[in-house]
Scaffold this motif. Structure first.
Motif, PDB file in Angstrom:
ATOM      1  N   ALA A  15      12.322  -6.590   4.983  1.00  0.00           N
ATOM      2  CA  ALA A  15      12.410  -5.131   4.931  1.00  0.00           C
ATOM      3  C   ALA A  15      11.892  -4.603   3.606  1.00  0.00           C
ATOM      4  O   ALA A  15      11.202  -3.571   3.558  1.00  0.00           O
ATOM      5  CB  ALA A  15      13.852  -4.697   5.144  1.00  0.00           C
ATOM      6  N   ALA A  16      12.220  -5.288   2.513  1.00  0.00           N
ATOM      7  CA  ALA A  16      11.749  -4.855   1.192  1.00  0.00           C
ATOM      8  C   ALA A  16      10.232  -4.933   1.103  1.00  0.00           C
ATOM      9  O   ALA A  16       9.581  -4.048   0.520  1.00  0.00           O
ATOM     10  CB  ALA A  16      12.393  -5.707   0.106  1.00  0.00           C
ATOM     11  N   GLU A  17       9.633  -5.961   1.678  1.00  0.00           N
ATOM     12  CA  GLU A  17       8.177  -6.084   1.663  1.00  0.00           C
ATOM     13  C   GLU A  17       7.531  -4.975   2.489  1.00  0.00           C
ATOM     14  O   GLU A  17       6.511  -4.397   2.097  1.00  0.00           O
ATOM     15  CB  GLU A  17       7.767  -7.459   2.190  1.00  0.00           C
ATOM     16  N   ALA A  18       8.119  -4.653   3.639  1.00  0.00           N
ATOM     17  CA  ALA A  18       7.592  -3.547   4.441  1.00  0.00           C
ATOM     18  C   ALA A  18       7.681  -2.233   3.673  1.00  0.00           C
ATOM     19  O   ALA A  18       6.740  -1.428   3.685  1.00  0.00           O
ATOM     20  CB  ALA A  18       8.362  -3.442   5.758  1.00  0.00           C
ATOM     21  N   ASP A  19       8.789  -2.020   2.983  1.00  0.00           N
ATOM     22  CA  ASP A  19       8.945  -0.797   2.191  1.00  0.00           C
ATOM     23  C   ASP A  19       7.886  -0.730   1.089  1.00  0.00           C
ATOM     24  O   ASP A  19       7.354   0.355   0.793  1.00  0.00           O
ATOM     25  CB  ASP A  19      10.340  -0.747   1.560  1.00  0.00           C
ATOM     26  N   ARG A  20       7.592  -1.881   0.474  1.00  0.00           N
ATOM     27  CA  ARG A  20       6.579  -1.904  -0.587  1.00  0.00           C
ATOM     28  C   ARG A  20       5.207  -1.499  -0.049  1.00  0.00           C
ATOM     29  O   ARG A  20       4.494  -0.688  -0.670  1.00  0.00           O
ATOM     30  CB  ARG A  20       6.505  -3.305  -1.202  1.00  0.00           C
ATOM     31  N   VAL A  21       4.869  -2.006   1.131  1.00  0.00           N
ATOM     32  CA  VAL A  21       3.573  -1.665   1.727  1.00  0.00           C
ATOM     33  C   VAL A  21       3.530  -0.175   2.094  1.00  0.00           C
ATOM     34  O   VAL A  21       2.560   0.530   1.788  1.00  0.00           O
ATOM     35  CB  VAL A  21       3.308  -2.531   2.972  1.00  0.00           C
ATOM     36  N   LEU A  22       4.573   0.321   2.724  1.00  0.00           N
ATOM     37  CA  LEU A  22       4.590   1.712   3.170  1.00  0.00           C
ATOM     38  C   LEU A  22       4.558   2.672   1.996  1.00  0.00           C
ATOM     39  O   LEU A  22       3.971   3.758   2.082  1.00  0.00           O
ATOM     40  CB  LEU A  22       5.842   1.969   4.016  1.00  0.00           C
ATOM     41  N   ALA A  23       5.186   2.293   0.882  1.00  0.00           N
ATOM     42  CA  ALA A  23       5.214   3.169  -0.291  1.00  0.00           C
ATOM     43  C   ALA A  23       3.819   3.389  -0.868  1.00  0.00           C
ATOM     44  O   ALA A  23       3.568   4.410  -1.534  1.00  0.00           O
ATOM     45  CB  ALA A  23       6.127   2.578  -1.359  1.00  0.00           C
ATOM     46  N   GLY A  24       2.905   2.459  -0.616  1.00  0.00           N
ATOM     47  CA  GLY A  24       1.550   2.595  -1.131  1.00  0.00           C
ATOM     48  C   GLY A  24       0.593   3.298  -0.183  1.00  0.00           C
ATOM     49  O   GLY A  24      -0.609   3.393  -0.474  1.00  0.00           O
ATOM     50  N   LEU A  25       1.112   3.793   0.944  1.00  0.00           N
ATOM     51  CA  LEU A  25       0.265   4.444   1.949  1.00  0.00           C
ATOM     52  C   LEU A  25       0.583   5.929   2.045  1.00  0.00           C
ATOM     53  O   LEU A  25       1.669   6.364   1.661  1.00  0.00           O
ATOM     54  CB  LEU A  25       0.499   3.792   3.318  1.00  0.00           C
ATOM     55  N   PRO A  26      -0.355   6.719   2.565  1.00  0.00           N
ATOM     56  CA  PRO A  26      -0.040   8.134   2.824  1.00  0.00           C
ATOM     57  C   PRO A  26       1.088   8.251   3.854  1.00  0.00           C
ATOM     58  O   PRO A  26       1.446   7.277   4.520  1.00  0.00           O
ATOM     59  CB  PRO A  26      -1.357   8.695   3.382  1.00  0.00           C
ATOM     60  N   SER A  27       1.647   9.441   4.015  1.00  0.00           N
ATOM     61  CA  SER A  27       2.674   9.657   5.030  1.00  0.00           C
ATOM     62  C   SER A  27       2.062   9.425   6.411  1.00  0.00           C
ATOM     63  O   SER A  27       0.834   9.501   6.583  1.00  0.00           O
ATOM     64  CB  SER A  27       3.239  11.069   4.928  1.00  0.00           C
ATOM     65  N   PRO A  28       2.874   9.136   7.410  1.00  0.00           N
ATOM     66  CA  PRO A  28       2.338   8.759   8.729  1.00  0.00           C
ATOM     67  C   PRO A  28       1.304   9.729   9.288  1.00  0.00           C
ATOM     68  O   PRO A  28       0.283   9.296   9.851  1.00  0.00           O
ATOM     69  CB  PRO A  28       3.590   8.702   9.603  1.00  0.00           C
ATOM     70  N   ALA A  29       1.534  11.036   9.175  1.00  0.00           N
ATOM     71  CA  ALA A  29       0.599  12.000   9.755  1.00  0.00           C
ATOM     72  C   ALA A  29      -0.743  12.000   9.054  1.00  0.00           C
ATOM     73  O   ALA A  29      -1.757  12.421   9.630  1.00  0.00           O
ATOM     74  CB  ALA A  29       1.212  13.403   9.714  1.00  0.00           C
TER      75      ALA A  29
END
Length: 431
Positions: A15-29
């Motif tokens: 879960a922490a690794e997924a959060d790290r990846v998502l934090a570096g991306l734009p918001s979903p939309a």
């Protein structure tokens, strides 16, 4: 540290690794194809870890959360407890609050992780029945309101009016500006009203009917229910736990099976696990989507001759609650598929409607037909026989298996690109 707690370390890390990846991306939309692919891959890896962990340890997890099955936790309490006890297994309340503030198209889909947990719990022959029983307990809100309701016989909420008259709980759906379209407020009000009707010993039978509308197109006419509020879904206001699952495991199941008999106190309920009452539904106008789903748990259904019924699941892109589980029993496999997969609208005046309702009468005859129907349901033998009918028609293990898969499939559906696009266009057109 228990074996489950030790194994949960891998879930926390994923879960922490997924959060790290998502934090570096734009918001979903705002994500393009590459960013969406990266986000999906990170979430899929974490979700696979959660699923493997729960496949091996769900009973230990549930026992930990419920103190060895001695505590009855409702759905919302269960996922909150899991977030605290097993970091990364499901989103925290703070993360869910952030999600709720976003439109559906801009959410990460953290409710899917809740769906993974609840599917595993409901699948379990140990944890699943315990959770189902917990959801049949009266809500805290109903318990608080019960003394005043027993004194006055009246409850008025934003979406439901309840009145006790001559031993009948007369429950009126009253979201008159939106054709009784369902949202979280309506689910909470309905469960409260159903609880009060079941808890009040002065009530013997219940009635659910739609009230008169203020909507311009139907002003002054009674309407039963327009189903899920798609505008609310588009804006992010429809919750997996507090709406989509709560309505099925809460008030709809209470209409069919009653509440936990032990919650009534005393020793007079030793002969039954659930204290139930017969219910009649009266359909004016239409019963669409969730409105039609409701009819499948009633003991007697009366419809006005100009009413109609539909489950526009294929059009909306979501699963129509437990209708896939129940409708075939009423209508047979061919008509059920035509309604659910093909969007067939069944009018009360056509022969097929007699598979869905018990009586069809002219609109001006509805009041009299309702009173006759209530009289027929008001009897001790009715209670015993409806209990045996439910036992034969809807065994708990079958319902539990269906709801386990529904918990995840519906979570996936409400975040499907097709659903987000459809409800977004609906919301824009209705605004």
């Amino acid at each position: 540290m228990s074996a489950a707690e030790a194994a949960a370390v891998t879930v926390t890390a994923a879960a922490a690794e997924a959060d790290r990846v998502l934090a570096g991306l734009p918001s979903p939309a705002g994500r393009g194809p590459a960013a969406r692919e990266a986000a999906d891959a990170a979430k899929d890896t974490a979700r696979a870890a959660r699923s493997r962990f729960l496949d091996a340890h769900v009973d230990a997890v549930y026992a930990h959360l419920t103190d060895g099955l001695t505590r009855a936790l409702r759905l919302d309490e269960l996922v909150e407890a899991a977030a605290a006890a097993f970091p990364g297994l499901v989103p925290t309340p703070e993360r869910m609050a952030e999600e709720r503030a976003r439109p559906q198209a801009d959410k990460e889909g953290h409710e899917i992780d809740q769906g993974i947990l609840l599917r595993a719990v409901l699948r379990s022959p140990v944890a699943g029945p315990h959770l189902l029983d917990a959801m049949l307990r009266p809500t805290a809100r109903a318990t608080l309101l019960l003394p005043e309701f027993r004194r006055t016989g009246v409850l008025r909420t934003e979406s439901v009016h309840l009145e006790r008259r001559d031993g009948v709980a007369r429950l009126t759906l009253c979201r008159d500006d939106r054709l009784n379209a369902e949202d979280g407020r309506q689910v909470d009000d309905m469960e409260t009203a159903v609880d009060l009707a079941l808890l009040d010993p002065a009530i013997r039978v219940g009635l659910v009917r739609g009230g008169e509308m203020a909507h311009p197109r139907y002003r002054g006419r009674r309407i039963f229910c327009a189903g899920i509020n798609l505008k609310s879904l588009s804006s992010g206001g429809i919750s997996l736990v507090d709406f989509l699952l709560r309505r099925e495991l809460g008030y709809l199941r209470k209409l069919a099976h009653g509440i936990q008999a032990g919650d009534l106190g005393g020793t007079g309920t030793w002969h039954t696990r659930h204290a139930a009452k017969p219910w009649l539904a009266a359909v004016d106008g239409f019963a669409i989507g969730g409105g039609m789903q409701m009819l499948l748990v009633f003991d007697h259904v009366i419809a006005a001759s100009d009413a109609y019924f539909s489950l526009p699941a294929a059009k909306e892109g979501i699963v129509p609650g437990a209708a896939n589980f129940r409708l075939t029993r009423f209508a047979g496999p061919r008509l059920a598929r035509q309604v659910i997969l093909g969007g067939r609208r069944v009018r009360a005046a056509e022969p097929a409607a007699r598979l869905l309702v018990d009586e069809v009468v002219e609109p001006e005859e509805m009041d009299a037909a309702i009173e006759r129907g209530l009289d027929r349901l008001d009897g001790e033998a009715v209670l015993a026989n409806r209990r045996m009918l439910h036992l034969a028609e809807e065994p708990e293990d079958g319902f539990r298996a269906y709801m386990a898969e529904f918990a995840l499939q519906q979570a996936l559906r409400i975040y499907g690109e097709d659903v987000i696009g459809k409800v977004g266009r609906f919301a824009a057109g209705s605004g």
